[in-house]
Design an enzyme around this catalytic site. Sequence first.
Site, PDB file in Angstrom:
ATOM      1  N   HIS A   1      -7.936   1.604  -4.256  1.00 55.47           N
ATOM      2  CA  HIS A   1      -8.032   0.853  -2.999  1.00 55.47           C
ATOM      3  C   HIS A   1      -7.859   1.832  -1.844  1.00 55.47           C
ATOM      4  O   HIS A   1      -6.815   1.931  -1.238  1.00 55.47           O
ATOM      5  CB  HIS A   1      -6.940  -0.216  -2.979  1.00 55.47           C
ATOM      6  CG  HIS A   1      -6.949  -1.042  -1.725  1.00 55.47           C
ATOM      7  ND1 HIS A   1      -8.022  -1.787  -1.333  1.00 55.47           N
ATOM      8  CD2 HIS A   1      -5.994  -1.256  -0.786  1.00 55.47           C
ATOM      9  CE1 HIS A   1      -7.735  -2.407  -0.212  1.00 55.47           C
ATOM     10  NE2 HIS A   1      -6.506  -2.102   0.149  1.00 55.47           N
TER      11      HIS A   1
ATOM     12  N   ASN B   1       0.819  -1.225   0.000  1.00 55.25           N
ATOM     13  CA  ASN B   1       0.000   0.000   0.000  1.00 55.25           C
ATOM     14  C   ASN B   1       0.846   1.267   0.000  1.00 55.25           C
ATOM     15  O   ASN B   1       2.004   1.210   0.427  1.00 55.25           O
ATOM     16  CB  ASN B   1      -0.867   0.011   1.271  1.00 55.25           C
ATOM     17  CG  ASN B   1      -2.208  -0.674   1.044  1.00 55.25           C
ATOM     18  OD1 ASN B   1      -2.811  -0.545  -0.011  1.00 55.25           O
ATOM     19  ND2 ASN B   1      -2.662  -1.393   2.066  1.00 55.25           N
TER      20      ASN B   1
HETATM   21  P1  A3D Z   1       4.564  -6.913   7.350  1.00 58.00           P
HETATM   22  O1  A3D Z   1       4.139  -8.085   8.143  1.00 58.00           O
HETATM   23  O2  A3D Z   1       5.153  -5.751   8.062  1.00 58.00           O
HETATM   24  O3  A3D Z   1       5.636  -7.439   6.252  1.00 58.00           O
HETATM   25  C1  A3D Z   1       6.339  -6.586   5.421  1.00 58.00           C
HETATM   26  C2  A3D Z   1       7.731  -7.183   5.232  1.00 58.00           C
HETATM   27  O4  A3D Z   1       8.428  -6.398   4.265  1.00 58.00           O
HETATM   28  C3  A3D Z   1       8.588  -7.197   6.511  1.00 58.00           C
HETATM   29  O5  A3D Z   1       8.941  -8.531   6.841  1.00 58.00           O
HETATM   30  C4  A3D Z   1       9.796  -6.359   6.135  1.00 58.00           C
HETATM   31  O6  A3D Z   1      11.028  -6.844   6.680  1.00 58.00           O
HETATM   32  C5  A3D Z   1       9.808  -6.497   4.615  1.00 58.00           C
HETATM   33  N1  A3D Z   1      10.583  -5.470   3.928  1.00 58.00           N
HETATM   34  C6  A3D Z   1      10.733  -4.166   4.266  1.00 58.00           C
HETATM   35  N2  A3D Z   1      11.564  -3.572   3.378  1.00 58.00           N
HETATM   36  C7  A3D Z   1      11.916  -4.491   2.465  1.00 58.00           C
HETATM   37  C8  A3D Z   1      12.731  -4.476   1.282  1.00 58.00           C
HETATM   38  N3  A3D Z   1      13.360  -3.359   0.888  1.00 58.00           N
HETATM   39  N4  A3D Z   1      12.861  -5.627   0.579  1.00 58.00           N
HETATM   40  C9  A3D Z   1      12.247  -6.763   0.986  1.00 58.00           C
HETATM   41  N5  A3D Z   1      11.456  -6.837   2.088  1.00 58.00           N
HETATM   42  C10 A3D Z   1      11.301  -5.712   2.805  1.00 58.00           C
HETATM   43  O7  A3D Z   1       3.371  -6.352   6.455  1.00 58.00           O
HETATM   44  P2  A3D Z   1       2.156  -7.176   5.801  1.00 58.00           P
HETATM   45  O8  A3D Z   1       2.686  -8.402   5.161  1.00 58.00           O
HETATM   46  O9  A3D Z   1       1.035  -7.253   6.780  1.00 58.00           O
HETATM   47  O10 A3D Z   1       1.689  -6.105   4.690  1.00 58.00           O
HETATM   48  C11 A3D Z   1       2.542  -5.813   3.601  1.00 58.00           C
HETATM   49  C12 A3D Z   1       1.985  -4.649   2.783  1.00 58.00           C
HETATM   50  O11 A3D Z   1       0.710  -5.013   2.221  1.00 58.00           O
HETATM   51  C13 A3D Z   1       1.722  -3.353   3.572  1.00 58.00           C
HETATM   52  O12 A3D Z   1       2.104  -2.237   2.803  1.00 58.00           O
HETATM   53  C14 A3D Z   1       0.207  -3.367   3.770  1.00 58.00           C
HETATM   54  O13 A3D Z   1      -0.334  -2.066   3.949  1.00 58.00           O
HETATM   55  C15 A3D Z   1      -0.231  -3.961   2.459  1.00 58.00           C
HETATM   56  N6  A3D Z   1      -1.592  -4.523   2.419  1.00 58.00           N
HETATM   57  C16 A3D Z   1      -2.281  -4.364   1.261  1.00 58.00           C
HETATM   58  C17 A3D Z   1      -3.564  -4.853   1.147  1.00 58.00           C
HETATM   59  C18 A3D Z   1      -4.308  -4.662  -0.141  1.00 58.00           C
HETATM   60  O14 A3D Z   1      -5.433  -5.092  -0.262  1.00 58.00           O
HETATM   61  C19 A3D Z   1      -3.685  -3.951  -1.237  1.00 58.00           C
HETATM   62  C20 A3D Z   1      -4.151  -5.524   2.229  1.00 58.00           C
HETATM   63  C21 A3D Z   1      -3.427  -5.680   3.396  1.00 58.00           C
HETATM   64  C22 A3D Z   1      -2.120  -5.167   3.485  1.00 58.00           C
END
Ligand code: A3D
Length: 315
Positions: A175, A120
């Site tokens: 979104h 996001n």
């Molecule tokens: P989270 O559990 O924090 O995982 C994100 C991961 O990204 C962490 O393990 C970090 O170490 C890793 N990371 C950070 N920087 C880097 C990099 N440069 N290269 C590789 N890995 C890296 O987050 P999540 O899995 O809950 O969510 C991930 C993303 O999805 C966020 O931006 C949320 O806002 C988004 N999201 C989107 C939706 C949609 O429907 C579009 C829904 C829910 C979450």
Amino acid sequence: MKKKITLIGAGQIGGTLAHLISIKELGDVVLFDVAEGIAKGKALDIAQSTSVDGFNINLIGTSNYEDTKNSDVIIVTAGVSRKPGMTRDDLLGTNLKIIKQVAEGIKKTSPKAFVICITNPLDVIVMALQKYSGFTTNKVIGMAGILDTSRFKYFLSQELKVPAKDINSIVLGGHGDTMVPMPNHTMVKGKPLKKLINKEKLDLIIDRTRKGGAEIIKYLEKGSAFYAPAASGVEIAESYIKNLKKTLPCAAYLNGEYGVKNLYAGVPVVIGNNGVEKVIELPLDENEKNNFNLSIKAVKELFDTATKIDPDLKK
Ligand code: A3D
């Protein structure tokens, strides 16, 4: 030939994606994260369920892009997620920097991959990922509409006491809080939704859908939704890998469709082994058109903010 699926980001969504992809045996999985231990630990944990669940794929965890080389599909969740009270747009500055690094990593190692972005604020980040990577627009897509539609269908199913699978519907637009659930394009067991629900209840469900992510964040306190987002990402990957040609609401590049040019936004698209094979243009009534245009305006404004943060995006 088994497919190679790389998951960039091994956090909540990345780990769940790895588990679902393994159980469905869609391909070998590479879990990549800058936090190497998380990627390695989750890959090993899932691999240790191989004999219980009976799947036959390989999983590895890494923080080295060389290990992701020649991936067929890449799903990107790298970035930060919302905390209670934050909007998705608050994540822009941090996640733009992260996505630039990711684009540089994948364009060197997997130039032919089909890329699904989940990070996001979705519509702007997927557009940035396409621009930074230089991949063709049919090969870079954002996951959001499947999740938003699934939330809308779930809330309707609870209200109408029917299984969610008996509801056909779609949510369009960006979104964010301006997303556009489409009651006129919603059928419940073949009957138009509007004949089954009054306006007051429908408006409440539309509002709850728009705020579906925030409702979960409030409960979790730390982190945001991950099971339904991961399931939605897998549906796109599966349609691509198996050439199912499913029509799915995704953030896709618009080149004149819906009167929008040079922008990513949520519309129905056909996903097959050429990536985005077609954008489907639904007929919109006046009200739907106005709501869709408001949503597009919000995406455009956020993209303009992104170009101020990184002028490279203007290219
Ligand atoms: P989270 O559990 O924090 O995982 C994100 C991961 O990204 C962490 O393990 C970090 O170490 C890793 N990371 C950070 N920087 C880097 C990099 N440069 N290269 C590789 N890995 C890296 O987050 P999540 O899995 O809950 O969510 C991930 C993303 O999805 C966020 O931006 C949320 O806002 C988004 N999201 C989107 C939706 C949609 O429907 C579009 C829904 C829910 C979450």
